[in-house]
Design a protein around this motif. Structure first.
Motif: not given
Length: 235
Positions: A67-70, A95-105, A115-118, A143-145
């Motif tokens: 995650g730090g590299v990304l 919706l974009v926020t939710v999808l981003s959290c799912l993607f990072v998870n 949680i932190a990145l989005p 979404s993230g949690t």
């Protein structure tokens, strides 16, 4: 502090019972093996140690490193910029926020990063649209949690599967709260239900500026204090 105190007291008790320092460090690293003669009691008391959790700990370390590299290379910002081009309305932004959290998870395999990145990526966009920070916070939590426990290779999913002895995909269909929370928060975004603007958020400077036109400073502070008290009671 509680865990550290437990380790210190455990070491003291072990020395009091005739153990040595080497045995203490061995128990810390490899855990303990109970031999009470009762199978159920032994299964409850045996285990522990850093070695037993090393797989989960190594997964967390790898996830945080990735995650730090990304983040440092700007990859996530590029992805966020592309997604924000499609987010024209408040609902699509949520919706974009939710999808981003799912993607990072799924990709980074860590709840904290989901949680932190989005949160960092979309914080300014929510502010630019006049949306209160609590809207972003709710989207991140819903979404993230909660979805991190549904990903087998995520640190939360791996930890829960290890503790419960149940595979992630086995309990996932019954985790209704985890499955429904992202859907509900997305519906809220498109319908506008409970979506709060900056001027409606008592914690924001915009709200205070607006209320100053109607209330005295003392009345304003009393209103904010009462609102926060009601919010804490509701939580």
């Amino acid at each position: 502090p509680g865990l550290l105190l437990g380790v210190v007291l455990g070491g003291f008790c072990m020395l009091f019972q005739g153990g040595d320092v080497g045995g203490i460090f061995e128990a810390i690293h490899y855990g303990v093996e109970a031999a009470s003669g009762h199978e159920m009691v032994d299964s409850l008391l045996s285990g522990g140690g850093m070695d037993g959790m090393m797989w989960t700990i190594s997964l967390i370390m790898c996830a945080l490193t990735f995650g730090g590299v990304l983040e440092s290379t700007g990859m996530m910002q590029t992805i966020a910029g592309t997604m924000l081009e499609k987010a024209k309305s408040t609902g699509s932004l949520v919706l974009v926020t939710v999808l981003s959290c799912l993607f990072v998870n799924v990709l980074c395999a860590d709840q904290y990063l989901a949680i932190a990145l989005p949160g960092k990526m979309f914080k300014d966009e929510y502010a630019n649209r006049g949306l209160a920070p609590r809207n972003l916070s709710r989207a991140l939590e819903d979404s993230g949690t909660v979805t991190s426990a549904l990903v087998p290779w995520n640190t939360c999913g791996a930890t829960m599967a290890s503790f419960l002895g149940v595979a992630t995909f086995a309990y996932a269909p019954f985790a209704f709260f985890n499955l429904l929370s992202p859907i509900v928060t997305t519906i809220y975004g498109f319908t506008g239900f409970s979506i709060m603007t900056m001027e409606e958020d008592p914690a924001s400077p915009e709200f205070k500026h607006k209320m100053k036109l109607k209330k005295s400073p003392r009345e304003l502070e009393e209103y904010i204090a009462n609102y926060q008290a009601r919010t804490r009671m509701a939580d």
